[in-house]
Design a protein around this motif. Structure first.
Motif, PDB file in Angstrom:
ATOM      1  N   LEU A  28       3.844  11.569   4.250  1.00  0.00           N
ATOM      2  CA  LEU A  28       2.735  10.271   3.645  1.00  0.00           C
ATOM      3  C   LEU A  28       1.446  10.819   3.014  1.00  0.00           C
ATOM      4  N   ASN A  29       0.751  12.140   3.318  1.00  0.00           N
ATOM      5  CA  ASN A  29      -0.241  12.837   2.206  1.00  0.00           C
ATOM      6  C   ASN A  29       0.332  13.840   2.096  1.00  0.00           C
TER       7      ASN A  29
ATOM      8  N   VAL B 284       1.869   5.761  -2.850  1.00  0.00           N
ATOM      9  CA  VAL B 284       1.578   5.280  -1.911  1.00  0.00           C
ATOM     10  C   VAL B 284       0.060   5.103  -2.767  1.00  0.00           C
TER      11      VAL B 284
ATOM     12  N   VAL C 182       8.207   3.523   1.122  1.00  0.00           N
ATOM     13  CA  VAL C 182       8.844   4.750   1.138  1.00  0.00           C
ATOM     14  C   VAL C 182       9.915   4.371   1.104  1.00  0.00           C
TER      15      VAL C 182
ATOM     16  N   VAL D 192       7.410   8.697  -2.229  1.00  0.00           N
ATOM     17  CA  VAL D 192       6.417   8.703  -1.309  1.00  0.00           C
ATOM     18  C   VAL D 192       5.514   7.184  -2.108  1.00  0.00           C
TER      19      VAL D 192
ATOM     20  N   ILE E 109      -6.454   8.587   0.957  1.00  0.00           N
ATOM     21  CA  ILE E 109      -5.811   8.491   2.564  1.00  0.00           C
ATOM     22  C   ILE E 109      -6.283   9.632   3.689  1.00  0.00           C
TER      23      ILE E 109
ATOM     24  N   THR F 295       8.314  -0.656   4.046  1.00  0.00           N
ATOM     25  CA  THR F 295       6.796  -0.593   2.942  1.00  0.00           C
ATOM     26  C   THR F 295       5.624  -0.896   3.980  1.00  0.00           C
TER      27      THR F 295
ATOM     28  N   LYS G 238       0.648  -1.318  -0.011  1.00  0.00           N
ATOM     29  CA  LYS G 238       0.193  -0.193  -0.135  1.00  0.00           C
ATOM     30  C   LYS G 238       0.461   1.087  -0.378  1.00  0.00           C
ATOM     31  N   VAL G 239       1.626   1.486   0.793  1.00  0.00           N
ATOM     32  CA  VAL G 239       2.920   2.514   0.708  1.00  0.00           C
ATOM     33  C   VAL G 239       4.450   1.481   1.095  1.00  0.00           C
TER      34      VAL G 239
ATOM     35  N   ILE H 117      -6.560   3.963   3.054  1.00  0.00           N
ATOM     36  CA  ILE H 117      -5.146   3.925   4.040  1.00  0.00           C
ATOM     37  C   ILE H 117      -6.119   4.857   4.840  1.00  0.00           C
TER      38      ILE H 117
END
Ligand code: ADP
Ligand code: MG
Length: 242
Positions: free
Chosen positions: A49-50, A62, A6, A60, A81, A25, A3-4, A159
């Motif tokens: 993260l957003n 997503v 970084v 990053v 998000i 991750t 999903k994520v 998320i």
């Protein structure tokens, strides 16, 4: 599925480098608890993260989109998000229902009637079915935070990011908010939770991340982090908070 993802994330405020290269991750449905001392960069990391913070280096990714790329339509990416803050950030001049329906109506072009139905369902989910027509000022802190969670969920995020969602609450209200979060976790939501609630991190975290000085110092299974931390800095921190 990741999903994520970084990689080498860096973030500075002026000449203060706050994130010094974060790699992480997160899998679909995973609950990641982020712990660490004040000032270690937890909130900054979550906000990256957003892209509530500009990202100075690294990537990053997503849902497959590198949101560090300035060309990315960040508003579109953010629709997936959800974020919940320590201080709720509800709109004081809007009713609980309007707080929840605003974004779906404005950003997702949902009809008001559909958004209202959805708001009612979400309010039931967080145990506040009778509060739709009240205003935030008449709610307790725990109730406000549950409305804030319902508001974030109204956009159907895949998320959810939580930044110390219970730190501003009176102790007797912490449980009601954590219970809503546990329900979400058990229903498969991918969650990143910065928290001082070690009990929650231990019980609900699939993984615990310990941050210090702008790095992830240690990460792993909650039982390992709490019972058998490998790094001196993790041990020191846990000695102080447990
Ligand atoms: P934590 O959430 O772990 O307590 P933060 O991410 O809030 O840590 O902060 C990490 C560091 O970044 C701190 O030194 C803080 O002063 C600095 N910082 C955070 N936000 C800003 C900002 N908007 N402007 C300048 N410095 C900031
Ligand atoms: Mg913080």
């Amino acid at each position: 599925m990741n999903k994520v993802e970084v990689n080498g994330l860096k973030k500075s405020f002026g000449d203060n480098e706050v994130l010094k290269g974060i790699d992480l991750t997160i899998n679909e449905g995973e609950v990641v608890a982020v712990i660490g001392p004040s000032g270690s960069g937890k909130s900054t990391f979550l906000r990256c993260l957003n892209r509530l913070e500009d990202i100075n280096g690294g990537s990053v990714i997503v849902n497959g989109t590198n949101i560090a790329d300035p060309a990315v339509n960040i508003n579109e990416a953010r629709e997936n998000i959800g974020m919940v803050f320590q201080h709720f950030n509800l709109f004081p001049h809007l009713s609980v229902r309007e707080n929840i329906t605003l974004a779906p109506v404005e950003l997702k072009k949902m009809s008001q009637a559909e958004a209202d139905r959805k708001a009612e369902a979400l309010l039931s989910q967080v145990g506040l079915a009778d509060k739709a027509d009240t205003f935030p000022s008449s709610l307790s802190g725990g109730q406000k935070q549950r409305v804030a969670i319902a508001r974030a969920l109204a956009m159907d995020p895949d998320i959810m990011l939580f930044d110390e969602p219970t730190s501003a609450l009176d102790p007797e209200m912490v449980g009601e908010v954590l219970n809503v979060m546990k329900d979400l976790a058990q229903n498969g939501m991918t969650m990143v939770v910065v928290t001082h609630e070690m009990g929650f991190a231990r019980e609900m975290g699939d993984r615990v991340i310990f941050m210090d000085g702008g790095y992830i110092v240690e990460e792993g299974d909650p039982e390992v982090i709490f019972n058998n931390p490998q790094e001196a800095r993790t041990k020191d921190f846990l000695d102080k908070v447990l």
